[in-house]
Structure formats: C-alpha cells, structure tokens
Scaffold this motif. Structure first.
Motif, PDB file in Angstrom:
ATOM      1  N   LEU A 204       0.829  -1.210   0.000  1.00 16.18           N
ATOM      2  CA  LEU A 204       0.000   0.000   0.000  1.00 16.18           C
ATOM      3  C   LEU A 204       0.860   1.254   0.000  1.00 16.18           C
ATOM      4  CD1 LEU A 204      -2.849  -0.968   2.491  1.00 16.18           C
ATOM      5  CD2 LEU A 204      -3.070  -0.547   0.047  1.00 16.18           C
ATOM      6  N   ALA A 205       1.922   1.242   0.798  1.00 21.45           N
ATOM      7  CA  ALA A 205       2.831   2.389   0.820  1.00 21.45           C
ATOM      8  C   ALA A 205       3.483   2.575  -0.547  1.00 21.45           C
ATOM      9  CB  ALA A 205       3.888   2.213   1.901  1.00 21.45           C
ATOM     10  N   GLY A 206       3.884   1.480  -1.164  1.00 20.22           N
ATOM     11  CA  GLY A 206       4.459   1.552  -2.514  1.00 20.22           C
ATOM     12  C   GLY A 206       3.456   2.057  -3.529  1.00 20.22           C
ATOM     13  N   SER A 207       2.199   1.661  -3.370  1.00 17.61           N
ATOM     14  CA  SER A 207       1.144   2.137  -4.272  1.00 17.61           C
ATOM     15  C   SER A 207       0.957   3.642  -4.158  1.00 17.61           C
ATOM     16  CB  SER A 207      -0.179   1.448  -3.952  1.00 17.61           C
ATOM     17  OG  SER A 207      -0.122   0.087  -4.214  1.00 17.61           O
ATOM     18  N   VAL A 208       0.976   4.130  -2.938  1.00 21.93           N
ATOM     19  CA  VAL A 208       0.829   5.577  -2.725  1.00 21.93           C
ATOM     20  C   VAL A 208       2.019   6.316  -3.335  1.00 21.93           C
ATOM     21  CG1 VAL A 208       0.785   7.391  -0.961  1.00 21.93           C
ATOM     22  CG2 VAL A 208      -0.638   5.354  -0.698  1.00 21.93           C
ATOM     23  N   ILE A 209       3.216   5.795  -3.119  1.00 22.94           N
ATOM     24  CA  ILE A 209       4.408   6.422  -3.696  1.00 22.94           C
ATOM     25  C   ILE A 209       4.343   6.400  -5.222  1.00 22.94           C
ATOM     26  CG2 ILE A 209       6.918   6.199  -3.965  1.00 22.94           C
ATOM     27  CD1 ILE A 209       6.921   5.117  -1.030  1.00 22.94           C
TER      28      ILE A 209
ATOM     29  N   ASP B 185      -4.040  10.281 -12.177  1.00 21.19           N
ATOM     30  CA  ASP B 185      -4.404  10.559 -10.803  1.00 21.19           C
ATOM     31  C   ASP B 185      -3.714   9.555  -9.886  1.00 21.19           C
ATOM     32  OD1 ASP B 185      -5.617  11.386  -8.503  1.00 21.19           O
ATOM     33  OD2 ASP B 185      -7.660  10.956  -9.139  1.00 21.19           O
ATOM     34  N   ILE B 186      -3.612   9.891  -8.607  1.00 15.04           N
ATOM     35  CA  ILE B 186      -2.931   9.012  -7.658  1.00 15.04           C
ATOM     36  C   ILE B 186      -3.644   7.664  -7.518  1.00 15.04           C
ATOM     37  CG2 ILE B 186      -4.112  10.013  -5.666  1.00 15.04           C
ATOM     38  CD1 ILE B 186      -1.478   9.558  -4.102  1.00 15.04           C
ATOM     39  N   PHE B 187      -4.960   7.632  -7.647  1.00 15.26           N
ATOM     40  CA  PHE B 187      -5.709   6.391  -7.508  1.00 15.26           C
ATOM     41  C   PHE B 187      -6.002   5.728  -8.845  1.00 15.26           C
ATOM     42  CE2 PHE B 187      -6.879   8.770  -3.633  1.00 15.26           C
ATOM     43  CZ  PHE B 187      -6.333   7.895  -2.721  1.00 15.26           C
ATOM     44  N   GLU B 188      -5.447   6.257  -9.907  1.00 16.25           N
ATOM     45  CA  GLU B 188      -5.674   5.716 -11.244  1.00 16.25           C
ATOM     46  C   GLU B 188      -4.588   4.699 -11.569  1.00 16.25           C
ATOM     47  OE1 GLU B 188      -5.023   7.796 -15.372  1.00 16.25           O
ATOM     48  OE2 GLU B 188      -6.771   8.606 -14.329  1.00 16.25           O
ATOM     49  N   LEU B 189      -4.992   3.548 -12.066  1.00 20.32           N
ATOM     50  CA  LEU B 189      -4.029   2.518 -12.428  1.00 20.32           C
ATOM     51  C   LEU B 189      -3.415   2.848 -13.779  1.00 20.32           C
ATOM     52  CD1 LEU B 189      -2.767  -0.182 -11.680  1.00 20.32           C
ATOM     53  CD2 LEU B 189      -4.624  -1.302 -12.895  1.00 20.32           C
ATOM     54  N   ASN B 190      -2.092   3.047 -13.798  1.00 16.33           N
ATOM     55  CA  ASN B 190      -1.382   3.266 -15.052  1.00 16.33           C
ATOM     56  C   ASN B 190      -0.034   2.568 -14.973  1.00 16.33           C
ATOM     57  OD1 ASN B 190       0.571   5.137 -13.900  1.00 16.33           O
ATOM     58  ND2 ASN B 190      -1.103   6.628 -13.871  1.00 16.33           N
ATOM     59  N   VAL B 191       0.608   2.386 -16.103  1.00 14.83           N
ATOM     60  CA  VAL B 191       1.826   1.593 -16.179  1.00 14.83           C
ATOM     61  C   VAL B 191       2.956   2.229 -15.374  1.00 14.83           C
ATOM     62  CG1 VAL B 191       3.573   0.677 -17.747  1.00 14.83           C
ATOM     63  CG2 VAL B 191       1.183   0.632 -18.408  1.00 14.83           C
ATOM     64  N   LEU B 192       3.172   3.520 -15.546  1.00 14.54           N
ATOM     65  CA  LEU B 192       4.261   4.184 -14.836  1.00 14.54           C
ATOM     66  C   LEU B 192       4.063   4.115 -13.320  1.00 14.54           C
ATOM     67  CD1 LEU B 192       6.859   5.872 -14.913  1.00 14.54           C
ATOM     68  CD2 LEU B 192       5.404   7.891 -14.904  1.00 14.54           C
ATOM     69  N   GLY B 193       2.862   4.391 -12.879  1.00 10.85           N
ATOM     70  CA  GLY B 193       2.567   4.321 -11.445  1.00 10.85           C
ATOM     71  C   GLY B 193       2.772   2.916 -10.893  1.00 10.85           C
ATOM     72  N   PHE B 194       2.383   1.898 -11.670  1.00 11.09           N
ATOM     73  CA  PHE B 194       2.541   0.513 -11.240  1.00 11.09           C
ATOM     74  C   PHE B 194       4.012   0.145 -11.120  1.00 11.09           C
ATOM     75  CE2 PHE B 194       2.723  -4.074 -11.943  1.00 11.09           C
ATOM     76  CZ  PHE B 194       1.833  -4.508 -10.967  1.00 11.09           C
ATOM     77  N   VAL B 195       4.803   0.521 -12.121  1.00 12.39           N
ATOM     78  CA  VAL B 195       6.232   0.201 -12.106  1.00 12.39           C
ATOM     79  C   VAL B 195       6.923   0.901 -10.935  1.00 12.39           C
ATOM     80  CG1 VAL B 195       8.405   0.492 -13.373  1.00 12.39           C
ATOM     81  CG2 VAL B 195       6.360  -0.307 -14.565  1.00 12.39           C
ATOM     82  N   VAL B 196       6.627   2.175 -10.743  1.00 11.56           N
ATOM     83  CA  VAL B 196       7.226   2.916  -9.629  1.00 11.56           C
ATOM     84  C   VAL B 196       6.757   2.334  -8.299  1.00 11.56           C
ATOM     85  CG1 VAL B 196       7.374   5.166  -8.489  1.00 11.56           C
ATOM     86  CG2 VAL B 196       7.535   5.017 -10.967  1.00 11.56           C
ATOM     87  N   ALA B 197       5.512   1.900  -8.213  1.00  6.76           N
ATOM     88  CA  ALA B 197       4.990   1.306  -6.987  1.00  6.76           C
ATOM     89  C   ALA B 197       5.731   0.017  -6.646  1.00  6.76           C
ATOM     90  CB  ALA B 197       3.492   1.042  -7.117  1.00  6.76           C
TER      91      ALA B 197
END
Length: 89
Positions: free
Chosen positions: A35-40, A52-64
């Motif tokens: 969860l902490a990684g998801s927020v980051i 958006d922070i709660f939107e699932l996208n590739v970049l956010g997933f990889v960084v998470a």
C-alpha cells in the motif's frame, strides 16, 4: 478502496518476488508495504502528469513495485537488526 487494498497486496507480493532472498515478513506487513508503494507510485505518476494518484497506469505501477521492493529491503534490514540484538542478549 477495496481495489486499492487488492492492488497494494498484489504490488507487495510482486515486490517480495522481485527481491532476492527470503523475507521474514507476514501478510500484513506485505500488504502495508504494498500500500505504501502504491501511494508512492501513484504520487510519482501524478507529479509526472500521467494520471491521478488512484488511477491505475503503467508508470505508477512500475514505480509502486520499485518503491515496494525498496520498502521490503528496509523492513528486512530493520527486522534483521532487531533479531541480531535479541541474539546478543
């Protein structure tokens, strides 16, 4: 909210799979670190303008996942130090 928890658990599990070695973390610790990684990851993606922070996208997933791997490493280091101190006593 349930999707966020499921995503955090998935990201935490992926982080534990990516990080080599055996981690002494329970399912709750995995969930919290995921969860902490998801927020980051969501925050970084939001700052870069990819969603958006709660939107699932590739970049956010990889960084998470990367953030969660780092958090698992930190948690592993902290728990190893506390185990070593108990052994010394």
């Amino acid at each position: 909210m349930i999707g966020f928890i499921v995503a955090g658990l998935l990201i935490g599990a992926l982080a534990r799979l990516v990080k080599p070695g055996k981690q002494q973390l329970g399912i709750l610790a995995t969930l919290l670190l995921g969860l902490a990684g998801s927020v980051i990851g969501g925050t970084v993606a939001n700052l870069l303008g990819t969603g958006d922070i709660f939107e699932l996208n590739v970049l956010g997933f990889v960084v998470a996942v990367i953030a969660s791997v780092a958090l698992v490493g930190v948690a592993e280091g902290i728990s190893a130090r506390s185990r070593d101190k108990k052994v010394e006593r």
